[in-house]
Every structure is written in structure tokens, then in C-alpha cells.
Write a protein that holds these residues in place. Sequence first.
Motif, PDB file in Angstrom:
ATOM      1  N   GLU A  84       8.556  -9.847 -18.067  1.00 55.75           N
ATOM      2  CA  GLU A  84       7.181  -9.746 -17.592  1.00 55.75           C
ATOM      3  C   GLU A  84       6.310 -10.769 -18.320  1.00 55.75           C
ATOM      4  O   GLU A  84       6.523 -11.038 -19.506  1.00 55.75           O
ATOM      5  N   CYS A 142       6.784 -10.717 -12.820  1.00 57.54           N
ATOM      6  CA  CYS A 142       8.044 -10.153 -13.306  1.00 57.54           C
ATOM      7  C   CYS A 142       9.185 -10.931 -12.677  1.00 57.54           C
ATOM      8  O   CYS A 142       9.214 -11.101 -11.453  1.00 57.54           O
ATOM      9  N   TRP A 175      10.595  -2.001  -5.847  1.00 52.97           N
ATOM     10  CA  TRP A 175      10.215  -2.345  -7.218  1.00 52.97           C
ATOM     11  C   TRP A 175       8.826  -1.797  -7.535  1.00 52.97           C
ATOM     12  O   TRP A 175       8.024  -1.537  -6.624  1.00 52.97           O
ATOM     13  N   TRP A 230       5.491  -1.584 -10.708  1.00 47.71           N
ATOM     14  CA  TRP A 230       4.851  -1.887 -11.983  1.00 47.71           C
ATOM     15  C   TRP A 230       4.463  -0.561 -12.634  1.00 47.71           C
ATOM     16  O   TRP A 230       3.993   0.372 -11.959  1.00 47.71           O
ATOM     17  N   THR A 238       3.979   0.369  -6.420  1.00 51.30           N
ATOM     18  CA  THR A 238       5.340   0.095  -5.958  1.00 51.30           C
ATOM     19  C   THR A 238       5.292  -0.728  -4.682  1.00 51.30           C
ATOM     20  O   THR A 238       4.285  -0.729  -3.966  1.00 51.30           O
ATOM     21  N   ILE A 293       0.101  -5.387  -5.381  1.00 50.68           N
ATOM     22  CA  ILE A 293       1.484  -5.718  -5.729  1.00 50.68           C
ATOM     23  C   ILE A 293       2.087  -6.533  -4.603  1.00 50.68           C
ATOM     24  O   ILE A 293       1.807  -6.306  -3.421  1.00 50.68           O
ATOM     25  N   ARG A 342       5.736  -9.400  -3.722  1.00 47.99           N
ATOM     26  CA  ARG A 342       7.052  -9.829  -4.186  1.00 47.99           C
ATOM     27  C   ARG A 342       7.490 -11.073  -3.445  1.00 47.99           C
ATOM     28  O   ARG A 342       7.043 -11.342  -2.321  1.00 47.99           O
ATOM     29  N   VAL A 393       8.332 -10.191  -8.785  1.00 51.36           N
ATOM     30  CA  VAL A 393       7.337  -9.202  -8.370  1.00 51.36           C
ATOM     31  C   VAL A 393       6.036  -9.545  -9.089  1.00 51.36           C
ATOM     32  O   VAL A 393       6.059  -9.898 -10.274  1.00 51.36           O
ATOM     33  N   TYR A 395       2.320  -3.598 -19.724  1.00 49.23           N
ATOM     34  CA  TYR A 395       2.731  -3.477 -18.334  1.00 49.23           C
ATOM     35  C   TYR A 395       4.192  -3.902 -18.182  1.00 49.23           C
ATOM     36  O   TYR A 395       4.609  -4.931 -18.723  1.00 49.23           O
ATOM     37  N   CYS A 399       7.755  -3.984 -15.351  1.00 47.39           N
ATOM     38  CA  CYS A 399       8.278  -3.860 -13.998  1.00 47.39           C
ATOM     39  C   CYS A 399       9.653  -3.214 -14.070  1.00 47.39           C
ATOM     40  O   CYS A 399      10.330  -3.264 -15.103  1.00 47.39           O
TER      41      CYS A 399
END
Length: 116
Positions: A6, A22, A34, A36, A50, A70, A72, A79, A94, A96
Motif C-alpha cells: 500500500e 495497493c 478487494w 480497503w 469494497t 474505490i 481497480r 486497487v 490503511y 488492502c
Amino acid sequence: QAQLIESGGGLVQAGESLRLTCVASGRAFSSDDWGWFRQAPGKEREFVATINWSGQRTTYADSEKGRFTISRDNTRNMVYLQMHDLQPEDTAVYYCNVVAKPQLPWGRGTQVTVSS
């Protein structure tokens, strides 16, 4: 061996923004949901957001709705977490990870500190 890295954290003032990244290596990426997560000092690790495998469905903790996004990139095994209007209560490390249990070994996380 799966590895999660991260980055993107830092020290910001209330109201400012950060973008966390991430990178996942050592395992398949694109088929998993995935998320956080974050852990503040003295508190349990908690869910932040998510994203499903295709990126078409996202969920957020109530306190993050409207402020965090979020996303990806399955081609890069990455991510992201875009955070706006950060507040002191967002201060935490934080992380992931995949959503489903068992989760992968946790990375070191990235520290986000928000000053008032």
C-alpha cells in the motif's frame, strides 16, 4: 507468496484529499473482490470500501459514503482509494486485502494522518 503493498498516505489538513494505491503480487488478482480497511490507534481494523472483481459494484462504510471512491485496474493488479474531504477521524493505517476469508497476509499499510 502473495504480497500486498500500500502507498499514497501522508499528513494532510482537514478537507484535503489523498489517493491510496495497493499493488498485489504473487497471486491471481482479477477474479477476487478487494477491499480497503483501516486501523486507528487503539481500535480494531475496520472495513472502509469494497469493489467486486469486475469493478462494477462497490460498497462503502457509512462514514465514507460520498467522500471515498474505490476503483481497480485488473491489468495492473492495483486497487485505489480516492479520499476527499478528509477528517481527523480518518486518521489510521490503511490496508488492502481480498474480501473473502481467508484473507491474504496483511501488508504494512500506509499511514494517513489528518490534522484539524
